[in-house]
Scaffold this motif. Sequence first.
Motif, PDB file in Angstrom:
ATOM      1  N   LYS A 242      -0.900   9.869  -1.707  1.00  0.00           N
ATOM      2  CA  LYS A 242      -1.189   9.110  -0.496  1.00  0.00           C
ATOM      3  C   LYS A 242      -0.394   7.804  -0.478  1.00  0.00           C
ATOM      4  O   LYS A 242      -0.361   7.076  -1.464  1.00  0.00           O
ATOM      5  CB  LYS A 242      -2.682   8.801  -0.407  1.00  0.00           C
ATOM      6  N   GLY A 243       0.224   7.562   0.667  1.00  0.00           N
ATOM      7  CA  GLY A 243       0.959   6.329   0.835  1.00  0.00           C
ATOM      8  C   GLY A 243       0.067   5.210   1.340  1.00  0.00           C
ATOM      9  O   GLY A 243      -1.054   5.444   1.817  1.00  0.00           O
ATOM     10  N   ALA A 244       0.553   3.990   1.228  1.00  0.00           N
ATOM     11  CA  ALA A 244      -0.204   2.836   1.716  1.00  0.00           C
ATOM     12  C   ALA A 244      -0.510   3.013   3.195  1.00  0.00           C
ATOM     13  O   ALA A 244       0.336   3.465   3.969  1.00  0.00           O
ATOM     14  CB  ALA A 244       0.600   1.566   1.488  1.00  0.00           C
ATOM     15  N   GLY A 245      -1.738   2.666   3.590  1.00  0.00           N
ATOM     16  CA  GLY A 245      -2.129   2.806   4.984  1.00  0.00           C
ATOM     17  C   GLY A 245      -2.659   4.177   5.331  1.00  0.00           C
ATOM     18  O   GLY A 245      -2.975   4.439   6.500  1.00  0.00           O
ATOM     19  N   HIS A 246      -2.786   5.048   4.345  1.00  0.00           N
ATOM     20  CA  HIS A 246      -3.290   6.398   4.603  1.00  0.00           C
ATOM     21  C   HIS A 246      -4.747   6.353   5.067  1.00  0.00           C
ATOM     22  O   HIS A 246      -5.551   5.573   4.566  1.00  0.00           O
ATOM     23  CB  HIS A 246      -3.199   7.235   3.327  1.00  0.00           C
ATOM     24  N   SER A 247      -5.061   7.211   6.031  1.00  0.00           N
ATOM     25  CA  SER A 247      -6.450   7.390   6.457  1.00  0.00           C
ATOM     26  C   SER A 247      -6.582   8.797   7.014  1.00  0.00           C
ATOM     27  O   SER A 247      -5.576   9.467   7.287  1.00  0.00           O
ATOM     28  CB  SER A 247      -6.840   6.356   7.514  1.00  0.00           C
ATOM     29  N   GLU A 248      -7.807   9.257   7.205  1.00  0.00           N
ATOM     30  CA  GLU A 248      -8.007  10.595   7.779  1.00  0.00           C
ATOM     31  C   GLU A 248      -7.479  10.653   9.209  1.00  0.00           C
ATOM     32  O   GLU A 248      -6.940  11.675   9.643  1.00  0.00           O
ATOM     33  CB  GLU A 248      -9.489  10.957   7.754  1.00  0.00           C
ATOM     34  N   ALA A 249      -7.614   9.550   9.919  1.00  0.00           N
ATOM     35  CA  ALA A 249      -7.117   9.512  11.294  1.00  0.00           C
ATOM     36  C   ALA A 249      -5.602   9.427  11.357  1.00  0.00           C
ATOM     37  O   ALA A 249      -4.972   9.926  12.289  1.00  0.00           O
ATOM     38  CB  ALA A 249      -7.740   8.326  12.035  1.00  0.00           C
ATOM     39  N   SER A 250      -5.031   8.779  10.336  1.00  0.00           N
ATOM     40  CA  SER A 250      -3.582   8.601  10.306  1.00  0.00           C
ATOM     41  C   SER A 250      -3.059   8.887   8.897  1.00  0.00           C
ATOM     42  O   SER A 250      -2.725   7.980   8.142  1.00  0.00           O
ATOM     43  CB  SER A 250      -3.229   7.166  10.722  1.00  0.00           C
ATOM     44  N   PRO A 251      -3.030  10.181   8.542  1.00  0.00           N
ATOM     45  CA  PRO A 251      -2.628  10.530   7.178  1.00  0.00           C
ATOM     46  C   PRO A 251      -1.171  10.173   6.902  1.00  0.00           C
ATOM     47  O   PRO A 251      -0.311  10.305   7.779  1.00  0.00           O
ATOM     48  CB  PRO A 251      -2.839  12.046   7.138  1.00  0.00           C
ATOM     49  N   ARG A 252      -0.934   9.727   5.682  1.00  0.00           N
ATOM     50  CA  ARG A 252       0.434   9.390   5.283  1.00  0.00           C
ATOM     51  C   ARG A 252       0.626   9.816   3.831  1.00  0.00           C
ATOM     52  O   ARG A 252      -0.045   9.293   2.940  1.00  0.00           O
ATOM     53  CB  ARG A 252       0.704   7.895   5.427  1.00  0.00           C
ATOM     54  N   TYR A 253       1.464  10.810   3.648  1.00  0.00           N
ATOM     55  CA  TYR A 253       1.705  11.323   2.309  1.00  0.00           C
ATOM     56  C   TYR A 253       3.166  11.108   1.927  1.00  0.00           C
ATOM     57  O   TYR A 253       4.060  11.117   2.780  1.00  0.00           O
ATOM     58  CB  TYR A 253       1.386  12.816   2.242  1.00  0.00           C
ATOM     59  N   LEU A 254       3.379  10.953   0.613  1.00  0.00           N
ATOM     60  CA  LEU A 254       4.722  10.778   0.070  1.00  0.00           C
ATOM     61  C   LEU A 254       4.958  11.843  -0.993  1.00  0.00           C
ATOM     62  O   LEU A 254       4.077  12.108  -1.825  1.00  0.00           O
ATOM     63  CB  LEU A 254       4.868   9.390  -0.553  1.00  0.00           C
ATOM     64  N   ARG A 264       7.686   1.457  -5.290  1.00  0.00           N
ATOM     65  CA  ARG A 264       7.149   0.103  -5.388  1.00  0.00           C
ATOM     66  C   ARG A 264       5.628   0.212  -5.236  1.00  0.00           C
ATOM     67  O   ARG A 264       5.126   1.032  -4.455  1.00  0.00           O
ATOM     68  CB  ARG A 264       7.745  -0.789  -4.297  1.00  0.00           C
ATOM     69  N   ALA A 265       4.891  -0.577  -5.966  1.00  0.00           N
ATOM     70  CA  ALA A 265       3.427  -0.443  -5.992  1.00  0.00           C
ATOM     71  C   ALA A 265       2.832  -0.511  -4.601  1.00  0.00           C
ATOM     72  O   ALA A 265       1.874   0.213  -4.280  1.00  0.00           O
ATOM     73  CB  ALA A 265       2.822  -1.529  -6.889  1.00  0.00           C
ATOM     74  N   GLU A 266       3.401  -1.339  -3.732  1.00  0.00           N
ATOM     75  CA  GLU A 266       2.826  -1.524  -2.404  1.00  0.00           C
ATOM     76  C   GLU A 266       3.079  -0.322  -1.492  1.00  0.00           C
ATOM     77  O   GLU A 266       2.531  -0.268  -0.384  1.00  0.00           O
ATOM     78  CB  GLU A 266       3.369  -2.805  -1.757  1.00  0.00           C
ATOM     79  N   GLN A 267       3.872   0.641  -1.913  1.00  0.00           N
ATOM     80  CA  GLN A 267       4.095   1.832  -1.109  1.00  0.00           C
ATOM     81  C   GLN A 267       2.943   2.822  -1.219  1.00  0.00           C
ATOM     82  O   GLN A 267       2.830   3.738  -0.397  1.00  0.00           O
ATOM     83  CB  GLN A 267       5.383   2.550  -1.552  1.00  0.00           C
TER      84      GLN A 267
END
Length: 285
Positions: A242-254, A264-267
Amino acid sequence: MKNYKTVVLSNQEISTGYYRMRILAPGFGSKAKPGQFLMFRVQTSLPPLLRRPFGIFRTGFLPADCDGQAPKEFVEILYKVVGRGTDIMSNLQVGSKVEVLGPLGRGFDMGVPGEQKILVGGGIGLVPLYMLARELTRKSSVRLLMGGRTREDILAVTEFERLGVETYVSTDDGSLGEEGLVTQVLLRKLDKYPNASVYACGPMPMIEAVQEICAARGVPLQVSLEALMACGVGACLGCVVKGAGHSEASPRYLCSCKEGPVFRAEQLDWTKLGQEPGYCEGCKI
């Protein structure tokens, strides 16, 4: 990125359960950057079906032959026997044929020249840190904090020292270096060098502890994740985190293979990162 058929030049056990393999790397050894990895096919028959990912420890050139042929590129990996694939690898002999795909993935950012650099490696997690240290020592002061359960998990310290790297060792049982966790050493070093940048690779509990320390102190951190992966090129999605800012409504995977393995840790979304399906403690990258 390309698939290469090549041969094993050496394959030796360097500590209990840990091996060092050198392969001929014509056309791709010198292309590898610190933090990148290779996908190995350990044999042509089935099983094992899937390739195995391994971080690149070192690249170099064999001396020119006396008949005048050009120096030949090689790549070295360090690996721990943890399953059938690595067990097969440990029995490969000089001249054995292997297939490798790579170099793959995104490597480390070298950061600002001249600033203090602290590398934190746990067990086999030191593998991608050697090429990084070799590059960083050209322009920065570098310290390596190396941790393991026992002295058997501490590898290649002398080779880092030959680069001019200050090394500090800690083991859980005190059998080598300081007794305790490597993160205890990190806290002391950051007290002395509060503006340092930190680079880390190793078991997820160690990575998470390093991230918490660096986040609390506002210290820049890059991590190389160890993850299960089948393809190495972002197709199978077996190594997503999961990337930073991930949520069920707005999934973000890396993808750890294609968009990492260095982040980078903040990613990253650090919430339960170690419980991601693609994460596998002890599986090397």
